[in-house]
Write a protein that holds these residues in place. Structure first.
Motif, PDB file in Angstrom:
ATOM      1  N   THR A 151       0.828  -1.210   0.000  1.00  0.00           N
ATOM      2  CA  THR A 151       0.000   0.000   0.000  1.00  0.00           C
ATOM      3  C   THR A 151       0.860   1.257   0.000  1.00  0.00           C
TER       4      THR A 151
ATOM      5  N   LEU B 127       2.583   1.591  -3.450  1.00  0.00           N
ATOM      6  CA  LEU B 127       1.619   2.059  -4.452  1.00  0.00           C
ATOM      7  C   LEU B 127       1.355   3.554  -4.304  1.00  0.00           C
TER       8      LEU B 127
ATOM      9  N   ILE C 213      -8.988   1.030 -13.118  1.00  0.00           N
ATOM     10  CA  ILE C 213      -8.172  -0.041 -12.536  1.00  0.00           C
ATOM     11  C   ILE C 213      -8.577  -1.394 -13.115  1.00  0.00           C
TER      12      ILE C 213
ATOM     13  N   GLY D  82      -6.351  -3.994 -15.353  1.00  0.00           N
ATOM     14  CA  GLY D  82      -6.219  -5.364 -14.886  1.00  0.00           C
ATOM     15  C   GLY D  82      -6.602  -6.390 -15.932  1.00  0.00           C
TER      16      GLY D  82
ATOM     17  N   PRO E 283      -0.900  -7.720 -11.763  1.00  0.00           N
ATOM     18  CA  PRO E 283      -1.815  -6.929 -10.933  1.00  0.00           C
ATOM     19  C   PRO E 283      -1.166  -5.708 -10.315  1.00  0.00           C
TER      20      PRO E 283
ATOM     21  N   ALA F  53      -2.251  -1.924 -11.101  1.00  0.00           N
ATOM     22  CA  ALA F  53      -2.623  -1.012 -10.013  1.00  0.00           C
ATOM     23  C   ALA F  53      -1.874   0.310 -10.137  1.00  0.00           C
TER      24      ALA F  53
ATOM     25  N   THR G  33      -5.908   3.268  -2.772  1.00  0.00           N
ATOM     26  CA  THR G  33      -5.207   2.021  -3.076  1.00  0.00           C
ATOM     27  C   THR G  33      -6.045   0.806  -2.715  1.00  0.00           C
TER      28      THR G  33
ATOM     29  N   VAL H 238      -7.608  -1.370  -5.555  1.00  0.00           N
ATOM     30  CA  VAL H 238      -6.897  -2.358  -6.363  1.00  0.00           C
ATOM     31  C   VAL H 238      -7.172  -3.773  -5.867  1.00  0.00           C
ATOM     32  N   SER H 239      -7.878  -3.895  -4.771  1.00  0.00           N
ATOM     33  CA  SER H 239      -8.233  -5.239  -4.291  1.00  0.00           C
ATOM     34  C   SER H 239      -9.122  -5.970  -5.279  1.00  0.00           C
TER      35      SER H 239
ATOM     36  N   GLY I 192      -4.492  -6.750  -6.102  1.00  0.00           N
ATOM     37  CA  GLY I 192      -3.283  -5.943  -6.131  1.00  0.00           C
ATOM     38  C   GLY I 192      -2.337  -6.151  -4.975  1.00  0.00           C
TER      39      GLY I 192
ATOM     40  N   ASP J  61      -2.480  -5.368  -1.918  1.00  0.00           N
ATOM     41  CA  ASP J  61      -2.410  -4.263  -0.961  1.00  0.00           C
ATOM     42  C   ASP J  61      -2.934  -4.724   0.396  1.00  0.00           C
TER      43      ASP J  61
ATOM     44  N   THR K 174      -6.476  -6.241   0.242  1.00  0.00           N
ATOM     45  CA  THR K 174      -6.426  -7.562  -0.390  1.00  0.00           C
ATOM     46  C   THR K 174      -5.895  -8.605   0.580  1.00  0.00           C
TER      47      THR K 174
END
Length: 312
Positions: free
Chosen positions: A76, A79, A125, A129, A160, A164, A233, A236-237, A241, A243, A246
């Protein structure tokens, strides 16, 4: 014969001293009542959370420093940093293009802003992806020669994490460009004209005159944008991603401890945004020195123009 002296003028009687007034402070009973009600409500909510068996504070504390949480936290932070660095650098370039007298550059910049500010970040995003569905392979070749320099499956190039970064950074470029352009427009045009009269080039004027003064206007919204980027961020899950969100989702999908693990994510997001808020505060103080005071800024751009001319 001497003139007789005038009789002395009688002194006016001193006015009586006014009686001392006793200042009675205004009683804000409504304010005290409101504070009591809010305190009771906040205390009740906090107590219900601490004693709620579904939250389980001990379990939350045990998860705070687990390996998977710290790995997700690191992703995280990376990113956020990478997206903001690309966003700020690209934003400066796009802001200059937006203010350029060249109509082609202005049109390209306007179209970029129109597209990336006009579509949701989540959609962008997801698009990056699933870029492989549009272009299964990414390749590069020298035109008219047939020599291929690069040819790889899209899924291996746009991972991924890369997707992201692309989604967050390219979106941030559009918003950072408008923030930076607003800061540049806040600088008096006369300073640019004075620098041009001294023979300074446009790049040096931008670097030495415009941007240092525009930072006072740029820092507050850009600081808010950085805090917002940290929270964004979590989006992005949806593409895995890796993070923080996720990481906790992958675990609570197996042990079903949804609320405790979400509380862990909330704790770390709050901790990071608090640190960023402190940093923003000191940056605002640093770049706001000399403004709103009687004395002129010690490092003002106009005060350095003459000495700058000697170094050209």
């Amino acid at each position: 014969m001497p003139t007789p002296a005038a009789p002395p003028t009688p002194r006016a009687a001193a006015p009586p001293r006014p009686e001392e007034l006793t200042a009675v402070p205004v009683r804000h009973y409504g304010r005290w009542l409101g504070a009591i009600v809010v305190s009771l409500a906040a205390g009740s909510l906090l107590w219900s959370l601490l004693t709620n068996p579904n939250l389980d504070i001990r379990l939350v504390l045990s998860y705070l420093t687990r390996d998977f949480v710290l790995r997700g936290l690191g992703i995280t932070i990376v990113l956020t940093v990478v997206a903001m660095v690309i966003g700020v650098l690209g934003g400066v370039l796009l802001a200059v293009m937006r203010m350029s007298p060249n109509p082609v550059l202005r049109t390209v910049a306007w179209f970029y802003l129109w597209f990336f500010r006009g579509t949701p970040l989540l959609v962008q995003i997801i698009f990056w992806g699933f870029l492989g569905a549009l272009y299964p392979r990414l390749f590069m070749e020298i035109p008219f020669t047939g020599i291929v320099l690069f040819d790889e499956p899209t899924s291996q190039v746009v991972t991924p994490f890369v997707a992201a970064v692309l989604g967050l950074a390219l979106n941030e470029v559009a918003y950072a460009a408008e923030i930076i352009r607003g800061g540049m427009l806040s600088v008096d045009r006369g300073q640019t004209e004075a620098a041009q009269a001294l023979g300074m080039r446009r790049i040096k004027i931008l670097r030495r005159i415009v941007l240092p003064q525009a930072m006072r206007v740029i820092v507050p919204p850009m600081g808010n944008d950085t805090i917002n980027m940290l929270k964004m961020t979590a989006l992005v899950s949806v593409i895995g991603g890796s993070d923080l969100l996720t990481a906790v989702q992958n675990v609570y999908a197996q042990n079903f401890q949804v609320i405790p693990l979400l509380a862990v994510a909330v704790f770390w997001y709050l901790a990071l945004t608090s640190l960023l808020s402190v940093g923003q505060h000191y940056l605002e103080k640093r770049f706001g020195r000399g403004f709103g005071e009687t004395a002129a800024p010690r490092n003002g751009a106009l005060s350095r123009l003459i000495s700058t001319k000697e170094r050209l």
